[in-house]
Design an enzyme around this catalytic site. Structure first.
Site: not given
Ligand code: FAD
Ligand code: DHB
Length: 400
Positions: A307, A210, A81, A393, A303
């Protein structure tokens, strides 16, 4: 591998706790530089693969995934995009990030990134334990830190490493293993949440919308040519049971301006729905002794700026470089500066996410609403303001 009374012990250069995007990408970046790691994950592979989360990749994240050898499917199946639309009643404006700052963004779900990274890890033959329990971190201040856990067969294990990467998200055990006396927590709450749906219908827009609306924020995103992802602002204490599919589509139609200027929102079957809480959270420092935090384990952003996933990727790009420099090449400067360098970007993204969130969500009184609209008009009319949004962004360079 030596077995003592009832604990199976082993050693590895790096134990990575958590197989989200941060942990999986770190293991891949280390493997490419011939640094071995063991990955521990509390959930099953299937659970991790089926979580619906983020969808927007910054250009620097795309370049990083490409450099990590997992960019091919993203380039062929992802959607590039040029920018986003900003909208409020009766007005919709396109911000073209490519024109403004020379960088695009890609739509490619976190689920797909996770799938590509899991495959790469399996191909590399690096050790991974899924479905682990009772994970605990020990001796972080010494030079042989240890992680203890119980594997999926019920075997108690202990792995000693030179470094532990805490990539276990907001609820994992790594951050709480840092003593309160050396850790500072910075937090901000928001009085609203996002209700998100995944819908089996072609997107009604070519790029993300948005939308500010008196009823509350709405976002039209997508996952593919045939699957849409949409969000509406709801109260922080709202219950998903209050939101039938029809009510959600009605709210989306109103807030996204269905019918205005001939634009139509096409509804479709809802495949999944849920309410996501919003918070800003930063834990400092991101290193304690031999433990290095990355991704959601150290920080959470609301969200709105898309980021979370990108910040997790940027952390592990720095951390991989630092750990390789130390464990393979014997230099300690990058591990010593990891926390300060990572936090510069974390605070920048924390501010940007807070700013986007405050500008677009309905809160406060009518005076606040007028300020929000004044700010939106400024962003779309001033090239300098638009470039500021675009720069943040579409993504700052790694190591910002
Ligand atoms: P995570 O993806 O949380 O991974 C951490 C991992 O550690 C998980 O697999 C978990 O199961 C594991 N874990 C936890 N405890 C333990 C343990 N005791 N032992 C071993 N493993 C463990 N960001 C956006 O930018 N846009 C979005 O739309 C968006 N939607 C989201 C929706 C939801 C429901 C959530 C929760 C987050 C969302 N985010 C979004 C944020 C984004 O998904 C996260 O910032 C991203 O996943 C971060 O990655 P990470 O690997 O740091 O953490
Ligand atoms: C999506 C999530 C976001 O937080 C955003 O700012 C834009 C898109 C998505 O899930 O597609």
């Amino acid at each position: 591998m030596a077995t003592s009374a009832s604990v199976t012990s082993s050693q590895t250069p790096v134990v990575i706790v958590g197989a989200g995007p941060a942990g999986l990408l770190l293991s891949q970046l280390l493997d490419l530089e011939e640094v071995d790691s063991v990955l521990l994950e509390a959930r099953s592979r299937e659970y991790v693969l089926n979580r619906i989360r983020a969808g927007v990749l910054e250009s620097s994240t795309v370049e990083l995934l490409q450099a990590a050898g997992v960019g091919d499917r993203l380039r062929s199946e992802g959607m590039e995009h040029r920018g986003i639309y900003l909208q409020w009643p009766e007005e919709r404006h396109h911000l073209d990030f490519v024109d403004l700052v020379g960088r695009s963004v890609w739509i490619y779900g976190q689920t797909e990134v996770t799938k590509d990274l899991m495959r790469a890890r399996e191909t590399a033959g690096q050790e991974a334990y899924y479905d682990v329990s009772e994970v605990s971190l020990h001796d972080l201040e010494g030079d042989r830190p240890t992680v203890r856990f119980v594997d999926s067969d019920g075997v108690a294990r202990e792995i000693t490493a030179r470094a532990i990467a805490g990539c276990d998200g907001y609820h994992g055990p790594s951050r709480p293993a840092i003593p309160d006396r050396v850790q500072q927590i910075w937090e901000h709450g928001y009085p609203y949440s996002w209700l998100g749906i995944l819908a089996d219908v072609a997107p009604s827009t070519d790029e993300l919308i948005y939308a500010w609306h008196p009823d509350g924020f709405a976002l039209h995103s997508m996952r593919s040519e045939s699957v849409s992802r949409l969000y509406v602002q709801v109260d922080a204490d709202d219950d998903i049971a209050n939101w039938s599919d029809d009510r959600i589509w009605d709210a989306l139609a109103t807030r996204l301006g269905d019918g205005q200027g001939g634009w139509r929102l096409t509804a479709g079957p809802v495949l999944e729905k849920g309410i996501l809480p919003m918070r800003s959270f930063v834990a400092t420092p991101m290193r304690h002794g031999r433990l290095f935090l990355a991704g959601d384990a150290a920080h959470i952003v609301p969200p709105t700026g898309a980021k979370g996933l990108n910040l997790a990727a940027a952390d592990v790009a720095l951390l991989a470089r630092a750990l390789v420099g130390w464990l393979r090449d014997g230099r300690t400067d990058l591990v010593d500066t990891y926390s300060d360098t990572a936090l510069r970007r974390v605070w920048r993204c924390t501010h940007f996410s807070w700013w986007m969130t405050n500008m677009l969500h309905r809160h406060g009184d009518d005076f606040d609403a007028q300020l929000q609209l004044a700010q939106l008009r400024w962003v779309v009319r001033s090239d300098a303001a638009a470039a500021g949004l675009a720069e943040n962004y579409a993504g700052l360079p790694i190591g910002y």
